[in-house]
Design a protein around this motif. Sequence first.
Motif, mmCIF file in Angstrom:
data_model
loop_
_atom_site.group_PDB
_atom_site.id
_atom_site.type_symbol
_atom_site.label_atom_id
_atom_site.label_comp_id
_atom_site.label_asym_id
_atom_site.label_seq_id
_atom_site.Cartn_x
_atom_site.Cartn_y
_atom_site.Cartn_z
ATOM 1 N N PHE A 106 81.760 -107.079 106.148
ATOM 2 C CA PHE A 106 81.649 -105.681 106.107
ATOM 3 C C PHE A 106 81.954 -105.358 107.766
ATOM 4 N N GLU A 107 82.719 -103.590 107.928
ATOM 5 C CA GLU A 107 83.366 -103.068 109.179
ATOM 6 C C GLU A 107 83.086 -103.336 110.230
ATOM 7 N N ASP A 160 75.763 -91.969 103.828
ATOM 8 C CA ASP A 160 76.798 -92.523 104.060
ATOM 9 C C ASP A 160 77.251 -93.948 103.230
ATOM 10 N N ARG A 187 78.060 -101.662 107.331
ATOM 11 C CA ARG A 187 79.564 -100.636 106.206
ATOM 12 C C ARG A 187 80.376 -101.311 105.706
ATOM 13 N N LYS A 221 83.492 -102.805 103.892
ATOM 14 C CA LYS A 221 84.946 -102.740 103.580
ATOM 15 C C LYS A 221 85.798 -102.273 102.671
ATOM 16 N N TRP A 266 79.141 -95.119 101.982
ATOM 17 C CA TRP A 266 79.657 -96.813 102.244
ATOM 18 C C TRP A 266 78.178 -97.978 103.296
ATOM 19 N N LEU A 267 77.604 -96.970 103.485
ATOM 20 C CA LEU A 267 76.222 -98.100 103.676
ATOM 21 C C LEU A 267 75.554 -98.865 103.672
ATOM 22 N N LEU A 275 71.951 -102.173 108.997
ATOM 23 C CA LEU A 275 72.379 -101.467 108.021
ATOM 24 C C LEU A 275 74.131 -102.113 108.108
ATOM 25 N N MET A 293 72.987 -101.092 114.629
ATOM 26 C CA MET A 293 73.149 -100.861 113.169
ATOM 27 C C MET A 293 71.794 -102.231 112.898
ATOM 28 N N VAL A 300 80.858 -102.202 113.315
ATOM 29 C CA VAL A 300 80.598 -101.165 113.792
ATOM 30 C C VAL A 300 80.045 -101.305 115.236
#
Length: 169
Positions: free
Chosen positions: A101-102, A65, A15, A17, A67-68, A13, A108, A104
């Motif tokens: 990607f963030e 979500d 997330r 940006k 954003w995922l 996964l 993930m 996390v």
Amino acid sequence: MTEPAYELAQVNLGRLKAPLDSPQLKDFVDQLDPVNADADGAEGFVWRLQGEAGDDATDVPVFGDSWLIINMSVWRDTDALKAYMYQGRHREMLARRREWFERVQEAMVALWWVPAGHRPTVAEAESRVLHLRTHGPTPYAFTLRTSFPPQGATPLLGEVPEGLGCGAL
């Protein structure tokens, strides 16, 4: 040679940006088709999740979500997955992942063994990720760093052997 009883499922996964159609993610989006084609042709590749909109799964919802994004595939074994991950275009994209990607802190990525021919669902992948976050690596959900052999494969949800309650998972 006999067919393997198990194959390796993986979910990854990310997330985002920025939105997928943003200039910030253009290089990432432009590489999706070539990277997916590389996976499709890789030694030991079995299957990958694809969405309604095209060849990748960027439109497949995960954990509710937006954003995922999800990448899910099935491989012959961990060696085949590692060989693909750390070569060519995929390796280059891994090196640039922080651009898109963030970072996390929670897990993930999760791996698990599935019966040969089984194609995991998003709900199954979500369950494996949540299990890994709660319990760490176990035969039910693990990582490349801490993996388990297929002989220790935990049954799919709903397929708990008689005599084992949910606490055994």
